[in-house]
Design a protein around this motif. Structure first.
Motif, short mmCIF file in Angstrom:
data_model
loop_
_atom_site.label_atom_id
_atom_site.label_comp_id
_atom_site.label_asym_id
_atom_site.label_seq_id
_atom_site.Cartn_x
_atom_site.Cartn_y
_atom_site.Cartn_z
N ALA A 16 0.83 -1.21 0.00
CA ALA A 16 0.00 0.00 0.00
C ALA A 16 0.86 1.26 0.00
O ALA A 16 0.53 2.25 -0.67
CB ALA A 16 -0.93 0.00 1.21
N LEU A 17 1.99 1.25 0.72
CA LEU A 17 2.89 2.40 0.70
C LEU A 17 3.48 2.58 -0.69
O LEU A 17 3.59 3.72 -1.18
CB LEU A 17 4.01 2.20 1.72
N GLU A 18 3.86 1.48 -1.34
CA GLU A 18 4.41 1.57 -2.69
C GLU A 18 3.40 2.17 -3.67
O GLU A 18 3.77 2.94 -4.56
CB GLU A 18 4.82 0.18 -3.18
N LEU A 19 2.13 1.81 -3.51
CA LEU A 19 1.10 2.27 -4.43
C LEU A 19 0.62 3.67 -4.12
O LEU A 19 -0.23 4.21 -4.84
CB LEU A 19 -0.09 1.30 -4.39
N GLY A 20 1.13 4.28 -3.05
CA GLY A 20 0.75 5.64 -2.73
C GLY A 20 -0.56 5.76 -1.99
O GLY A 20 -1.11 6.86 -1.89
N TRP A 21 -1.08 4.65 -1.44
CA TRP A 21 -2.36 4.71 -0.75
C TRP A 21 -2.26 5.43 0.59
O TRP A 21 -3.28 5.80 1.17
CB TRP A 21 -2.91 3.30 -0.52
N ALA A 22 -1.05 5.62 1.10
CA ALA A 22 -0.85 6.35 2.35
C ALA A 22 -0.24 7.72 2.11
O ALA A 22 0.29 8.33 3.03
CB ALA A 22 0.03 5.55 3.29
N GLY A 23 -0.32 8.21 0.87
CA GLY A 23 0.23 9.53 0.56
C GLY A 23 1.40 9.43 -0.41
O GLY A 23 2.11 8.43 -0.46
N GLN A 24 1.61 10.49 -1.15
CA GLN A 24 2.65 10.51 -2.16
C GLN A 24 4.06 10.59 -1.57
O GLN A 24 5.05 10.33 -2.27
CB GLN A 24 2.43 11.71 -3.10
N ASP A 25 4.18 10.96 -0.29
CA ASP A 25 5.50 11.06 0.32
C ASP A 25 6.22 9.72 0.38
O ASP A 25 7.44 9.67 0.52
CB ASP A 25 5.40 11.64 1.73
N TRP A 26 5.48 8.60 0.29
CA TRP A 26 6.09 7.28 0.40
C TRP A 26 6.30 6.61 -0.96
O TRP A 26 6.86 5.51 -1.02
CB TRP A 26 5.21 6.38 1.27
N VAL A 27 5.87 7.26 -2.05
CA VAL A 27 5.98 6.67 -3.38
C VAL A 27 7.42 6.78 -3.86
O VAL A 27 8.07 7.82 -3.71
CB VAL A 27 5.02 7.36 -4.36
N GLY A 28 7.94 5.69 -4.43
CA GLY A 28 9.30 5.69 -4.94
C GLY A 28 9.46 6.50 -6.20
O GLY A 28 8.50 7.06 -6.75
N ASP A 29 10.71 6.56 -6.68
CA ASP A 29 11.02 7.37 -7.86
C ASP A 29 10.31 6.85 -9.10
O ASP A 29 10.04 7.61 -10.03
CB ASP A 29 12.54 7.38 -8.10
N GLY A 30 10.00 5.55 -9.14
CA GLY A 30 9.37 5.00 -10.32
C GLY A 30 7.87 5.19 -10.37
O GLY A 30 7.22 4.69 -11.30
N GLY A 31 7.29 5.91 -9.39
CA GLY A 31 5.86 6.14 -9.39
C GLY A 31 5.11 5.10 -8.58
O GLY A 31 5.69 4.13 -8.08
#
Length: 597
Positions: A130-145
């Motif tokens: 869920a963190l990878e997918l940005g479900w907890a906010g964009q601050d946790w999304v990696g460089d690849g989106g």
């Protein structure tokens, strides 16, 4: 100046992160802990986690705990947010907990500096994705989106507590062990650091391609566990008097303990037989290798004189306790089951025994081993991960090595394999000659510890002095906080955070060098300018719509893949569970599964 407050600007947040991650002792960290298990279930993981929460409160850090529903709203002033789960029938007391949307809102609103995953395998796996997918906010999304496999940009830490892959072999699913290792390595690779409790566990993880592994050791409360708590009434309740060596029950000459207690004479001790007490403390379940202990104890009864056979005491609870009590009663083994004990009672159980028997090979640290050493008990265990890091053979205890290379190996094992793989393969099949060899060896070590009184007393003295040096709870918990700070520094470095200085003033122009006059800009009519602006705006809107449509399609596809993978994992667990029950002659129907008790 560096305190967190809602609505902080990006520059203020960056300055705060740089300060708080820069050195030990700076309070104010904000941590979210995601755990698969917590109190009231008592085991090494939950006890360590409770200690960590208490330490974070004392040191001025703020924390939110996300995990299974416990009936508690707070622990050590930290809020707890629970979720529902499906009981794991194969292992009573554990649940497969499910991610709830509130968890993601908590992470987004709390704005933690660090997210700590404790033994991520099910709930932790869902939250990591869920963190990878940005479900907890964009601050946790990696460089690849926002997509699975692109990584997490924030400070994320995982702690390894349980050898889950080893349990697959113990349950007769040795083919599942490499699958479990690959799954765990994939999950832990999403974090910045992996914390583990012992050097041997670190070596095992690194051999499985785990990266950035750091030590997070454990500690022991020396004011709580010590030889000074030896209790003659406790021994009398077990039906034994003083130990055969005639050791006086005294608090004298006991360094690293509270002030010496006055000498206590055991009233009526002369009416009870002088015997040693063999103690086991831990979860009473078969994966703790209790079959080896029972068979070795049975061999002691056949080889030692009746007066030299020790008393066997179990402290703890678990799913195997009823069956274990039945076996001891059927074989007329002199065993006492104390059930779960804590606080002063647990300390008295340790100090009132003479030898600590711990045959487990699934430990990553062995907290009970450290408590036994602090209580002055020599430890008789296996030369396996966790135990070997705490016990020095023939110095603070006795360790059973792996059987010789020439012994007949079991079908699923090979003695040439690393200990982490060889011990489960050897001890899973208790009908092999190789397991009998282990029983003989372990019984010999128990007999040595119980009959050589001078050697046992020397090991006991070294156990509660040299064996516990450097193991304090404050140092242990602060090593975990150091890991938080290192993960924050790594996340900042990955984001390439830097301060750009203001441009320097231009050099003075040389008056001797002629400066060319600016060229005139061609005039553009008002109609052309209006048409150009409308055309550019239209092209921008079309490009924006195309981007949003593509992003929405990719997100929907990623969500579908995530749900499909979750369904496949759930079906795999269901198949494993039903196969395990079927091997025991039990078939569970749908009505039985969904009908409330």
């Amino acid at each position: 100046m560096h305190a967190w407050h809602p609505g902080m600007s990006r520059d203020a947040r960056d300055a705060r992160e740089a300060w708080i991650s820069g050195g030990r002792g700076r309070s104010g960290l904000r941590i979210v802990i995601v755990t698969e298990n917590f109190l009231p279930k008592v085991d090494g993981v939950t006890r360590t986690l409770a200690r960590l929460l208490e330490h974070l409160e004392r040191e001025g850090h703020q924390c939110m705990l996300l995990g299974p529903g416990t009936g508690m709203s707070h622990y050590a002033s930290h809020p707890l947010v629970g979720t529902a789960g499906v009981p794991l029938v194969v292992y009573p007391g554990l649940k497969l907990n499910f991610l709830r949307p509130k968890f993601l809102r908590v992470i987004q609103d709390f704005e933690p500096d660090v997210v700590h995953f404790v033994d991520p395998i099910w709930l932790g796996a869902q939250t990591l994705v869920a963190l990878e997918l940005g479900w907890a906010g964009q601050d946790w999304v990696g460089d690849g989106g926002p997509a699975i496999g692109t990584g997490i940009s924030g400070a994320v830490v995982a702690s390894y507590h349980t050898n889950l892959a080893t349990y697959a072999t113990l349950f007769g699913l040795s083919w599942l062990e490499p699958v479990m290792w690959r799954l765990q390595q994939w999950l832990y690779s999403k974090t910045k650091l992996t914390l583990c409790p012992s050097p041997s566990t670190r070596d095992m993880l690194e051999s499985q391609s785990f990266a950035n592994v750091r030590l997070w050791p454990r500690g022991v409360d020396l004011s709580h566990f010590s030889r000074a708590h030896r209790c003659p009434k406790m021994r009398a309740s077990w039906g034994v008097g003083d130990a055969p060596d005639g050791r006086a029950i005294s608090g004298l000459n006991m360094p690293l303990t509270p002030p010496a207690s006055p000498t206590v004479s055991a009233a009526g001790a002369g009416d009870l037989p002088s015997r040693n007490v063999l103690l086991y403390v831990g979860r009473v379940s078969w994966e703790k290798n209790l079959v080896l202990l029972l068979r070795a104890y049975g061999r002691l009864r056949r080889t030692l004189p009746p007066a030299a056979v020790p008393k066997l005491v179990f402290v703890g609870d678990g799913p195997a306790r009823p069956e274990l009590e039945s076996i001891c009663a059927a074989q007329d083994l002199d065993a006492t089951f104390m059930g779960h004990r804590s606080g002063a009672e647990l300390a008295q159980c340790y100090a009132s025994a003479d030898v600590f028997a711990f045959p487990s090979f699934t430990e990553t640290f062995g907290q009970v081993v450290l408590e036994a050493l602090a209580s002055g008990l020599p430890v008789v265990g296996l030369d396996a991960e966790g135990t070997r890091d705490l016990v020095a053979h023939r110095h603070t205890g006795l360790l059973l090595p792996l059987p010789p290379q020439g012994a007949a190996a079991p079908r699923q094992g090979d003695t040439s394999a690393p200990p982490s793989r060889a011990w489960p393969a050897i001890c899973r099949d208790t009908a092999t000659p190789l397991f009998d060899t282990c029983v003989e060896g372990y019984a010999a070590l128990l007999a040595e510890a119980c009959t050589l009184h001078t050697q046992r007393e020397a090991m006991a003295h070294r156990a509660c002095t040299q064996g516990i040096v450097g193991y304090t709870w404050w140092d242990a918990m602060e090593r975990c906080v150091d890991g938080y700070r290192e993960a924050m520094r790594m996340a900042r470095a990955n984001r390439h955070v830097s301060i750009v200085s203001a441009p320097s003033a231009p050099a003075a122009l040389d008056p001797a060098v002629p400066v060319p006059a600016p060229t005139a800009t061609p005039r553009i009519s008002r109609v052309n300018r209006a048409l150009s602006r409308r055309l550019a705006h239209r092209q921008f809107r079309e490009a924006q719509m195309r981007y949003r449509t593509r992003a929405k399609s990719e997100a929907e596809l990623a969500h579908f893949k995530t749900l499909a993978k979750a369904l496949l994992v759930a079906l795999a667990f269901w198949w494993i569970w039903t196969r395990h029950l079927a091997s025991n002659g039990r078939v569970v129907s749908w009505d039985e599964l969904f009908t409330p008790a």
